[in-house]
Design a protein around this motif. Sequence first.
Motif, mmCIF file in Angstrom:
data_model
loop_
_atom_site.group_PDB
_atom_site.id
_atom_site.type_symbol
_atom_site.label_atom_id
_atom_site.label_comp_id
_atom_site.label_asym_id
_atom_site.label_seq_id
_atom_site.Cartn_x
_atom_site.Cartn_y
_atom_site.Cartn_z
ATOM 1 N N TYR A 2 0.818 -1.095 0.010
ATOM 2 C CA TYR A 2 -0.197 -0.076 -0.095
ATOM 3 C C TYR A 2 0.643 1.190 -0.057
ATOM 4 C CZ TYR A 2 -3.468 -3.460 1.555
ATOM 5 O OH TYR A 2 -4.260 -4.490 1.543
ATOM 6 N N ALA A 3 1.865 1.181 0.749
ATOM 7 C CA ALA A 3 2.942 2.366 0.613
ATOM 8 C C ALA A 3 3.514 2.710 -0.502
ATOM 9 C CB ALA A 3 3.983 2.209 1.732
ATOM 10 N N ARG A 4 3.419 1.803 -1.511
ATOM 11 C CA ARG A 4 3.977 1.837 -3.033
ATOM 12 C C ARG A 4 2.799 2.160 -3.899
ATOM 13 N NH1 ARG A 4 9.225 -0.263 -3.859
ATOM 14 N NH2 ARG A 4 8.603 -1.145 -5.799
ATOM 15 N N GLN A 5 1.593 2.402 -3.332
ATOM 16 C CA GLN A 5 0.373 2.582 -4.221
ATOM 17 C C GLN A 5 -0.094 1.217 -5.007
ATOM 18 O OE1 GLN A 5 -1.149 5.524 -3.644
ATOM 19 N NE2 GLN A 5 0.815 5.975 -2.159
ATOM 20 N N THR B 15 -1.933 -6.185 -5.762
ATOM 21 C CA THR B 15 -1.266 -7.422 -5.680
ATOM 22 C C THR B 15 -1.751 -7.999 -4.370
ATOM 23 O OG1 THR B 15 0.716 -6.595 -6.756
ATOM 24 C CG2 THR B 15 0.973 -8.309 -4.999
ATOM 25 N N PRO B 16 -1.816 -7.305 -3.191
ATOM 26 C CA PRO B 16 -2.410 -7.913 -2.095
ATOM 27 C C PRO B 16 -3.819 -8.594 -2.287
ATOM 28 C CG PRO B 16 -1.334 -5.824 -1.421
ATOM 29 C CD PRO B 16 -1.399 -6.020 -2.944
#
Length: 210
Positions: A63-66, A70-71
């Motif tokens: 999430y920090a990499r926008q 993927t998750p």
Amino acid sequence: WVALLGLPCAVALLVLAQPLVSVLYHYGAFTPTDVAQTARALMGYGVGLLGLVSIKILAPGFYARQDTRTPVKIAIGVLILTQLMNLVLVPWLGHAGLSLSIGLAAWVNALCLFGGLKQSGAYRPEPGWWAFLARLALTSALLGWGLNWVAEYWDWIGLQSHGWIRLGWLAVIVMASALFYMGLLTVLGLRLRTMLTLTGFNEQNKAGRE
């Protein structure tokens, strides 16, 4: 910290399942059979405890990499895998198969998230992880051996009418286990103060006081 604190907790859920359930629930209409059935389900969650906790740390790395896709893709795949494992484990283990499926699927989820972060270059493990995990594995194995002896030594079911005594014994066991675990890790070379410094805990605590 997940490995340091989560591994002994997972061992405790696996080995002390019956004592824990007995102290918490074995009163009134809750029968010894109910204790045994609940303990079996708890052990399934113990298998996946580290995986379940790791997901909470690894997923935000995407999430920090926008990267929200993927998750979600991994979660959908793991959901399908969980249902497939239920088809195999539930007929074999009953309700305990449900918790075991969730636990095993959590490991798959966590490993996929970890692999994705490592492959993308977002995370690179620092040296020393294998030695650290070896210390944790050895200490947790010895802890598990001791807890297994404790779990079998006392008749936790038979102490139903002595609830406070049973609760007291469990409290002593938990505190003694924590002291043993951290003490043995210290003997094996783990420096708790160094870990606190590396994770920035000391700086955060100092800033909070200021």
